[in-house]
Design an enzyme around this catalytic site. Structure first.
Site, PDB file in Angstrom:
ATOM      1  N   LEU A 151       0.833  -1.208   0.000  1.00 35.60           N
ATOM      2  CA  LEU A 151       0.000   0.000   0.000  1.00 35.60           C
ATOM      3  C   LEU A 151       0.868   1.259   0.000  1.00 35.60           C
ATOM      4  CD1 LEU A 151       0.066   1.441   3.033  1.00 35.60           C
ATOM      5  CD2 LEU A 151      -1.473  -0.404   3.586  1.00 35.60           C
ATOM      6  N   ASN A 209      10.442  -1.910  -3.952  1.00 37.32           N
ATOM      7  CA  ASN A 209      10.758  -0.557  -3.467  1.00 37.32           C
ATOM      8  C   ASN A 209      12.085  -0.050  -4.023  1.00 37.32           C
ATOM      9  OD1 ASN A 209       8.413  -0.160  -2.139  1.00 37.32           O
ATOM     10  ND2 ASN A 209       9.248  -0.234  -0.074  1.00 37.32           N
ATOM     11  N   PHE A 250       5.913   7.370 -12.075  1.00 42.64           N
ATOM     12  CA  PHE A 250       7.165   7.398 -11.317  1.00 42.64           C
ATOM     13  C   PHE A 250       8.341   8.000 -12.078  1.00 42.64           C
ATOM     14  CE2 PHE A 250       8.181   5.816  -7.098  1.00 42.64           C
ATOM     15  CZ  PHE A 250       6.900   5.758  -6.601  1.00 42.64           C
ATOM     16  N   GLY A 254      12.329  15.519  -8.637  1.00 39.19           N
ATOM     17  CA  GLY A 254      11.924  16.330  -7.485  1.00 39.19           C
ATOM     18  C   GLY A 254      13.084  16.553  -6.550  1.00 39.19           C
ATOM     19  N   CYS A 261       9.639   4.252   3.945  1.00 38.69           N
ATOM     20  CA  CYS A 261       9.979   2.979   3.282  1.00 38.69           C
ATOM     21  C   CYS A 261      11.196   3.040   2.361  1.00 38.69           C
ATOM     22  CB  CYS A 261       8.768   2.478   2.509  1.00 38.69           C
ATOM     23  SG  CYS A 261       7.428   1.997   3.602  1.00 38.69           S
TER      24      CYS A 261
HETATM   25  N1  LIG Z   1       4.002   2.973   5.994  1.00 41.17           N
HETATM   26  C1  LIG Z   1       3.967   2.423   4.785  1.00 41.17           C
HETATM   27  O1  LIG Z   1       3.599   3.071   3.797  1.00 41.17           O
HETATM   28  C2  LIG Z   1       4.370   0.983   4.581  1.00 41.17           C
HETATM   29  C3  LIG Z   1       3.999   0.340   3.385  1.00 41.17           C
HETATM   30  C4  LIG Z   1       4.363  -0.995   3.212  1.00 41.17           C
HETATM   31  C5  LIG Z   1       5.091  -1.661   4.192  1.00 41.17           C
HETATM   32  N2  LIG Z   1       5.445  -1.007   5.340  1.00 41.17           N
HETATM   33  C6  LIG Z   1       6.167  -1.749   6.373  1.00 41.17           C
HETATM   34  O2  LIG Z   1       5.227  -2.119   7.394  1.00 41.17           O
HETATM   35  C7  LIG Z   1       5.869  -2.110   8.684  1.00 41.17           C
HETATM   36  C8  LIG Z   1       5.118  -1.192   9.626  1.00 41.17           C
HETATM   37  O3  LIG Z   1       5.202   0.126   9.112  1.00 41.17           O
HETATM   38  P1  LIG Z   1       4.285   1.321   9.644  1.00 41.17           P
HETATM   39  O4  LIG Z   1       4.555   2.487   8.763  1.00 41.17           O
HETATM   40  O5  LIG Z   1       2.898   0.837   9.832  1.00 41.17           O
HETATM   41  O6  LIG Z   1       4.964   1.554  11.099  1.00 41.17           O
HETATM   42  P2  LIG Z   1       4.395   2.454  12.294  1.00 41.17           P
HETATM   43  O7  LIG Z   1       5.592   2.880  13.043  1.00 41.17           O
HETATM   44  O8  LIG Z   1       3.434   3.455  11.763  1.00 41.17           O
HETATM   45  O9  LIG Z   1       3.544   1.411  13.187  1.00 41.17           O
HETATM   46  C9  LIG Z   1       4.091   0.397  13.948  1.00 41.17           C
HETATM   47  C10 LIG Z   1       3.241   0.207  15.203  1.00 41.17           C
HETATM   48  O10 LIG Z   1       3.709  -0.934  15.915  1.00 41.17           O
HETATM   49  C11 LIG Z   1       3.576  -0.665  17.301  1.00 41.17           C
HETATM   50  N3  LIG Z   1       4.387  -1.598  18.083  1.00 41.17           N
HETATM   51  C12 LIG Z   1       5.719  -1.595  18.314  1.00 41.17           C
HETATM   52  N4  LIG Z   1       6.072  -2.658  19.064  1.00 41.17           N
HETATM   53  C13 LIG Z   1       4.949  -3.351  19.326  1.00 41.17           C
HETATM   54  C14 LIG Z   1       4.661  -4.541  20.033  1.00 41.17           C
HETATM   55  N5  LIG Z   1       5.622  -5.233  20.663  1.00 41.17           N
HETATM   56  N6  LIG Z   1       3.376  -4.967  20.103  1.00 41.17           N
HETATM   57  C15 LIG Z   1       2.397  -4.279  19.497  1.00 41.17           C
HETATM   58  N7  LIG Z   1       2.610  -3.140  18.785  1.00 41.17           N
HETATM   59  C16 LIG Z   1       3.863  -2.689  18.703  1.00 41.17           C
HETATM   60  C17 LIG Z   1       3.971   0.788  17.425  1.00 41.17           C
HETATM   61  O11 LIG Z   1       3.502   1.352  18.646  1.00 41.17           O
HETATM   62  C18 LIG Z   1       3.302   1.380  16.183  1.00 41.17           C
HETATM   63  O12 LIG Z   1       1.990   1.824  16.474  1.00 41.17           O
HETATM   64  C19 LIG Z   1       7.318  -1.711   8.433  1.00 41.17           C
HETATM   65  O13 LIG Z   1       8.096  -2.864   8.262  1.00 41.17           O
HETATM   66  C20 LIG Z   1       7.245  -0.969   7.096  1.00 41.17           C
HETATM   67  O14 LIG Z   1       8.453  -1.016   6.391  1.00 41.17           O
HETATM   68  C21 LIG Z   1       5.083   0.304   5.552  1.00 41.17           C
END
Ligand SMILES: NC(=O)c1ccc[n+]([C@@H]2O[C@H](COP(=O)([O-])OP(=O)(O)OC[C@H]3O[C@@H](n4cnc5c(N)ncnc54)[C@H](O)[C@@H]3O)[C@@H](O)[C@H]2O)c1
Length: 433
Positions: A151, A209, A250, A254, A261
């Protein structure tokens, strides 16, 4: 199905809400007590278009719950998704402490068969590590599946509800069937659920990515050439993008890629490659180009003012790393802010959603404006760092009247060069002369 999502950030909250939307019973777990309290009270914790409406609806329908206590939901969950942070460790590799910490905890509380699905972006081999961490304490049957998330923040709900593809890494037939049933409502238009082994699935996310980051850095280098050769990057972009093999998307130059990410995933893949004795040369160049590009606009500003930035005051439009999100992780606007402030300049910024997050991070190092026009008061120049729609067609008369000097440094190529010159502006953008 009964689903638990562990980690309720950008990915976890969208995942949990969108799974509830198709009728599943979902509990989102987070260790952040304040976050869980807010979400339980119906207050959304991130800005993501379209999310709040379905979030509220599913809470009301009793399909979406929040808790800090994973042990209270483990028994009833058939599938547990891990949407936990994987930040860069000191050496650039993805830090797995959150994932392996939860895996260890799961092993201690699991009593029957579960499918543990990793949605976080993790290095190849993580599924094996999660399996081993659980198996230390739990000796029954379970499966660990890799299901990377693709996403995009800003359009996350659409991306989740209608994904281009779903990638699932598992060799277990039971897990395959469960994942296939779970995702069926999201791929009714015929987009594929692609099953593969765990390692290929884990690498697919990094490769995707890294390829996109490469495309951005490539176009930023073409833009650098355009500036030196008197060509127009917008023309070149259109000229190459109409070739199907290249594609139109893409290709926008910029001020460098940011966000939570691309920077960390490029870094992590370089590190993983080094670990297996492979020098990923292209990716190392992608990183270098991006570091330069993030400060390209600052170099233009410095050269315009002949290095004399002390006492200069700038309006800054845009703080989020991209439009339609409040996420400021690795945002190019922050690099610009730090660089200009260190040279003695002052800044008044406006962003439709990200100001609270920036204030939380850098406090009163800059001033925050009520609107994009208030930001312009007394400004020696306007800097544009994020392409929010409302910045694309501003009220030019108001802009002309409010800004002190008609000078714009546009890192997102929002306006036509000729038109800005006609309006009497000194207008610098990226890859155009
Ligand atoms: N943000 C994006 O657009 C995106 C897209 C694809 C993949 N990802 C991947 O998804 C993963 C999460 O990214 P995100 O942006 O959602 O991170 P984020 O930091 O927004 O959310 C992570 C959450 O996990 C919680 N957390 C930490 N330790 C915990 C535990 N022990 N138990 C329960 N909750 C816990 C934190 O409090 C936080 O709310 C990463 O690996 C990221 O690379 C992110």
């Amino acid at each position: 199905m009964k689903i638990t999502v562990v980690g309720t950030g950008y990915v976890g909250l969208v995942t949990g809400t969108c799974f509830a939307e198709t009728g599943n019973k979902v509990t989102c777990v987070d260790i952040d007590k304040t976050k869980v309290e807010k979400l339980s009270a119906g207050q959304i914790t991130i800005f993501e278009p379209g999310l709040e409406k379905i979030f509220l609806r599913n809470i009301k329908e009793g399909r979406l719950h929040f808790t800090t206590a994973i042990e209270s939901v483990i028994d009833e969950s058939e599938i547990l998704f891990l949407a936990l942070p994987t930040p860069p460790g000191a050496d650039g590799s993805a830090d797995l402490k959150y994932i392996l910490g939860v895996a260890d905890q799961l092993g201690k509380i699991m009593k029957g068969y579960k499918v543990i699905v990793n949605k976080s972006t993790v290095p190849v081999g993580t599924a094996d590590k999660v399996r081993a961490a659980i198996a230390k304490n739990y000796h029954g049957d379970f499966d660990v599946v890799s299901n990377p998330e693709f996403l995009r923040e800003g359009v996350a709900v659409d991306d989740f509800m209608k994904p281009d593809r779903v990638v699932v890494g598992t060799r277990s037939e039971t897990a395959k069937k469960l994942m296939s049933d779970l995702y069926a409502p999201y791929v009714r238009q015929g987009n594929p659920v692609i099953f593969m082994d765990e390692r290929s699935s884990e690498l697919t996310k990094y490769a995707a990515n890294s390829f996109l980051a490469t495309k951005i850095s490539f176009m930023n280098e073409v833009a650098q050439l355009c500036e030196r050769m008197g060509a127009d990057v917008d023309m070149v972009r259109r000229g190459i993008g109409s070739d199907d093999r290249i594609g139109k998307r893409f290709l926008f130059p910029g001020i460098g890629y940011g966000g939570s990410c691309f920077p960390k995933d490029v870094q992590a893949l370089i590190k993983s490659s080094d670990e297996v004795g492979y020098d990923f040369k292209i990716l190392k160049a992608v990183e270098k180009v991006n570091a330069i590009q993030k400060l390209h606009l600052v170099e233009k500003i410095k050269s315009y003012y002949k290095g004399e930035l002390k006492g200069k005051h700038f309006a800054l439009w845009g703080l989020a790393f991209k439009p339609n999100t409040d996420d400021i992780r690795e945002a190019p606007a922050l690099s610009i802010i730090y660089a200009l402030i260190s040279l003695g300049a002052t800044i008044k910024a406006y962003d439709p959603e990200a100001m609270a997050n920036v204030q939380g991070q850098i406090g009163d190092k800059i001033v925050y404006a009520e609107s994009q026009y208030h930001a312009l008061e007394n400004a020696d120049a306007l800097i544009i760092a994020t392409e929010w729609s409302e910045f694309r067609t501003p009220d030019f008369e108001r802009l002309d009247q409010t800004i002190k000097h008609k000078v714009i440094f546009d890192g997102r190529n929002l306006f036509e060069v000729e038109k800005m010159r006609e309006r009497g502006y000194y207008y610098e953008s990226i890859g155009r002369n």
